[in-house]
Design a protein around this motif. Structure first.
Motif, short mmCIF file in Angstrom:
data_model
loop_
_atom_site.label_atom_id
_atom_site.label_comp_id
_atom_site.label_asym_id
_atom_site.label_seq_id
_atom_site.Cartn_x
_atom_site.Cartn_y
_atom_site.Cartn_z
N UNK A 87 0.84 -1.20 0.00
CA UNK A 87 0.00 0.00 0.00
C UNK A 87 0.87 1.25 0.00
N UNK A 88 0.28 2.35 -0.40
CA UNK A 88 1.00 3.62 -0.39
C UNK A 88 0.68 4.36 0.91
N UNK A 89 1.71 4.56 1.73
CA UNK A 89 1.54 5.27 2.99
C UNK A 89 2.60 6.37 3.09
N UNK A 90 2.14 7.55 3.39
CA UNK A 90 3.03 8.71 3.59
C UNK A 90 3.39 8.75 5.07
N UNK A 91 4.61 8.32 5.39
CA UNK A 91 5.01 8.20 6.79
C UNK A 91 5.34 9.56 7.39
N UNK A 92 4.95 9.75 8.65
CA UNK A 92 5.32 10.93 9.42
C UNK A 92 6.23 10.48 10.57
N UNK A 93 6.98 11.40 11.11
CA UNK A 93 7.83 11.09 12.25
C UNK A 93 6.95 10.88 13.48
N UNK A 94 6.98 9.67 14.01
CA UNK A 94 6.08 9.34 15.12
C UNK A 94 6.37 10.19 16.35
N UNK A 95 7.63 10.53 16.60
CA UNK A 95 7.98 11.34 17.76
C UNK A 95 7.37 12.74 17.65
N UNK A 96 7.30 13.27 16.43
CA UNK A 96 6.74 14.60 16.23
C UNK A 96 5.23 14.58 16.26
N UNK A 97 4.63 13.52 15.78
CA UNK A 97 3.18 13.45 15.70
C UNK A 97 2.53 13.12 17.04
N UNK A 117 2.94 13.72 20.23
CA UNK A 117 3.55 14.53 21.29
C UNK A 117 2.88 14.31 22.64
N UNK A 118 1.64 13.79 22.64
CA UNK A 118 0.93 13.59 23.91
C UNK A 118 1.26 12.24 24.56
N UNK A 119 1.93 11.37 23.80
CA UNK A 119 2.28 10.04 24.33
C UNK A 119 3.60 10.14 25.09
N UNK A 120 3.63 9.63 26.31
CA UNK A 120 4.82 9.72 27.13
C UNK A 120 5.77 8.56 26.86
N UNK A 121 7.03 8.77 27.21
CA UNK A 121 8.08 7.74 27.18
C UNK A 121 8.33 7.17 25.79
N UNK A 122 8.20 8.03 24.77
CA UNK A 122 8.55 7.58 23.42
C UNK A 122 10.04 7.83 23.16
N UNK A 165 9.85 5.74 12.86
CA UNK A 165 9.16 5.02 13.93
C UNK A 165 9.62 5.50 15.30
N UNK A 166 8.84 5.14 16.28
CA UNK A 166 9.19 5.40 17.68
C UNK A 166 9.01 4.10 18.47
N UNK A 167 9.67 4.01 19.62
CA UNK A 167 9.56 2.84 20.49
C UNK A 167 8.87 3.25 21.78
N UNK A 168 8.11 2.33 22.34
CA UNK A 168 7.41 2.60 23.59
C UNK A 168 7.45 1.35 24.45
N UNK A 169 7.05 1.48 25.70
CA UNK A 169 7.08 0.36 26.64
C UNK A 169 8.22 0.51 27.62
N UNK A 182 -7.93 22.00 14.44
CA UNK A 182 -6.99 20.91 14.21
C UNK A 182 -5.58 21.46 14.08
N UNK A 183 -4.63 20.71 14.56
CA UNK A 183 -3.22 21.11 14.51
C UNK A 183 -2.80 21.30 13.05
N UNK A 184 -2.34 22.51 12.66
CA UNK A 184 -1.94 22.74 11.26
C UNK A 184 -0.76 21.89 10.84
N UNK A 185 0.08 21.49 11.81
CA UNK A 185 1.22 20.63 11.47
C UNK A 185 0.78 19.20 11.16
N UNK A 186 -0.48 18.91 11.50
CA UNK A 186 -1.03 17.58 11.25
C UNK A 186 -1.81 17.57 9.93
#
Length: 646
Positions: free
Chosen positions: A28-38, A40-45, A267-271, A315-319
């Motif tokens: 599939x065609x997916x336009x990836x974004x930087x998970x760390x930037x997107x 921002x509300x998720x902790x411990x990334x 990608x980002x890592x969590x856990x 909505x966040x303009x950066x999104x």
């Protein structure tokens, strides 16, 4: 049109990311974004940091691939990564060995070439060159001296020195030779030669026999070395040619795996122990549905689809989603003009269809000739089908309308008396305007057409502004509802005036013209009032009034100048007929026996020159008179990490 996008968050065990990418995301065609930037509300990334194990092998095979003279097409059958890596290792080893042998031969050729360069001027010395180089009691130097100094040296100095100069060769500028002196007088005589600008040449001790024999021997060695070098180059090229299929296959496999591995950069890592990965990106709605159905039975992958309204002001303009255009094949070439100006933002109107229709129509009106238009259509169509050049597709569509208007104007290859005009002839048709007099009909129609286009662009601006919830651009701006009412009223009054009907009374005109201008004048305070801002009027009211008056004058002037800008449509329609009249005059068509070579060359010249000028002028109308009213072009391109077109 712009394809609707969904924002996806994909997660699963960290060790499973390669399987997910290779099994699912590559389909599939997916336009990836930087998970760390997107997220921002998720902790411990934390970032997903790993060194790409395929990068070195890919760089090596890319270097080898560039040496292929005619690489074969990539096969749809993919080799495994282990086989690809072993193939690269094997080919790189053999290639480096062949390259090393080639380098050694190149160095040998270079060394022999230098030896030839040194000994060539002295090859006429009929004495063992090695014996000269080993003289013990006689001092000597090989070298060259400019002819002008040589003559002076020979005439004034040579006979007074205890030296022998053996002339070996000469050209237009230099004399080559070797001089001999007793060792006890070497210092003094060397100084005399140096004063005559004698340039010493070092002759190494690797020659045998006479100079001529040494020259012949080195020449033979050099020729043999060149043959061996050429054979080595052919051997290496044959090796690469024989393994071309394996090289291409391994390169494609490594490129795929290296690209897929680099997904980790987004990608980002969590856990607690970074046990899970998170990937974020945009997919079209159709791909999203297919992707969700594909992973439905896979328990090791979880996907969350964001269904919120990405065009809302909260909505966040950066999104903001990326833009992916999807238009019919007929309109596809015109996306080039849209992209040159700027991609539409997500949620904004895609003007591709509007450009395709208006550009082709206006081009045809300005370049109305049935014969030349047909040539543009056929030539552009063939070039677009064979080379897939977007500009050729645009020319082909424009050629259809040029042919149509050529029939309407009764013009074919410049001849105005071969076919009847279905509408009018641009040069001859005149219309009487009240209080003005006679004007060319195509000028009047062009201005009327321009007025309609400007009104339509204002409507587009209102629609776009409503989508973006922009109060000022919707109601009070030059191209908003206020501007539409004012300009529409002016167009209506002009239409009534030209058609001889009575113009509405003063009170109606005051409402139609005055009220919209007041709204445009007070657009900022009115916007603040509608948006319920604390400060409605600016503090510097005097400056506000002065600035508003000048801006209002500029608005009225711009309406007038933008409208007159469309006169160029009629002007070029008239000038085309006039230019072709000149061509026919030069060909002697008035005498009844035209020179057909002049007519053909003249048609080709006019078709090329005027076609280029008209194309640029129409594009100017599109950008400055149309796009500037409703289109921002602030979108960003949809760039999938794995494209179906690759």
């Amino acid at each position: 049109m712009i394809e609707k996008m969904n924002f996806l968050s994909i997660t699963g065990p960290k060790a499973d990311i390669d399987r997910v990418v290779n099994t699912y995301l590559c389909k599939y065609e997916i336009h990836l974004e930087n998970a760390l930037s997107e997220l921002t509300t998720v902790e411990s990334l934390t970032p997903f940091l790993e060194v790409n194990p395929y990068r070195d092998a890919l760089n090596s095979i890319n270097t080898i691939y560039e040496e292929l003279k005619s690489p074969p097409a990539a096969s749809n059958r993919s080799t495994g990564i282990e086989k690809a890596l072993s193939t690269v290792k094997e080919i790189r080893g053999q290639s480096e060995q062949l390259q090393q042998e080639q380098t050694e031969l190149e160095e040998k050729c270079s060394s022999l070439e230098e030896s030839l360069r040194i000994i060539r001027p002295f090859r006429n010395i009929d004495y063992d060159i090695s014996s000269i180089l080993h003289l013990k009691y006689i001092h000597f130097h090989f070298g060259r001296i400019e002819k002008q100094y040589y003559e002076k040296f020979k005439k004034y100095i040579y006979d007074n020195l205890n030296t022998i100069f053996l002339k070996c060769d000469e050209d237009d500028q230099y004399v080559w030779g070797v001089y001999f002196v007793p060792k006890h007088e070497a210092h003094k005589i060397d100084a005399a030669y140096s004063s005559m600008h004698f340039e010493k040449i070092f002759v190494p001790d690797n020659y045998t026999g006479t100079a001529q024999q040494a020259f012949s021997s080195v020449s033979k060695q050099y020729e043999d070395a060149l043959k061996h070098l050429e054979a080595q180059k052919q051997k290496r090229q044959r090796f690469l040619s024989d393994r071309a299929g394996d090289i291409v296959s391994a390169r494609d496999t490594l490129h795929q795996f290296s690209r897929n591995f680099d997904v980790r950069k987004a990608a980002a890592c969590t856990g607690n122990h970074e046990n899970f990965y998170i990937l974020c990106g945009w997919m079209t709605e159709s791909d999203t549905r297919a992707f969700q159905a594909d992973i439905a039975s896979d328990e090791r992958i979880f996907c969350l689809v964001d269904g919120e309204d990405t065009t809302s002001p909260e909505h966040d303009p950066n999104h903001q989603p990326p833009t992916k255009l999807k238009n019919p094949k007929l309109f596809k070439p015109f996306e080039m003009y849209v992209k040159m100006y700027g991609l539409p933002a997500y949620g904004e109107m895609d003007p591709t269809w509007f450009v395709a229709i208006t550009y082709s129509f206006i081009f045809g009106a300005m370049f109305g000739d049935a014969g030349q238009g047909l040539l543009l259509f056929i030539g552009g169509f063939l070039l677009y089908r064979l080379k897939h050049i977007d500009l050729a597709g645009i020319i082909s569509c424009a050629g259809v309308f040029s042919t149509f208007f050529g029939l309407m104007f009764g013009s074919i290859f410049g001849f105005e008396d071969v076919i009847p005009a279905l509408w009018l002839r641009p040069v001859d048709s005149m219309t009487t305007i009240p209080f003005i007099g006679k004007l060319n009909t195509v000028f009047i129609v062009a201005i009327g057409f321009g007025m309609g286009i400007i009104l339509l662009c204002m409507v587009f601006n209102i629609i776009n502004s409503l989508k973006m919830h922009d109060v000022e651009k919707t109601w009070f701006d030059t191209n908003a509802v206020a501007g539409l009412v004012f300009y529409g009223s002016a167009v209506l009054c002009i239409g009534l005036f030209v058609s001889g009907h009575a113009v509405p009374g003063g009170a109606v005109l005051a409402i139609m013209f005055g009220v919209p201008l007041l709204l445009i004048f007070f657009k900022e305070p009115l916007t603040n009032l509608v948006e319920k801002k604390a400060e409605v009027m600016p503090k510097e009211k005097g400056m506000f009034i002065v600035q508003g008056v000048f801006e209002l004058f500029e608005v009225i002037l711009s309406y007038f100048s933008n409208t007159l800008s469309f006169v160029r449509i009629g002007a070029f329609a008239v000038s085309h007929a006039a230019m072709m009249e000149v061509v026919l005059m030069l060909a002697g068509a008035e005498n009844g026996s035209p020179n057909w070579i002049v007519i053909i060359l003249g048609n080709l010249f006019v078709c090329a020159m005027e076609g280029l000028i008209v194309g640029i002028q129409v594009l100017r109308l599109e950008y400055y008179e149309m796009f500037s009213r409703f289109y921002k072009g602030s979108g960003r391109k949809f760039e999938p990490f794995c494209s179906r077109n690759k």
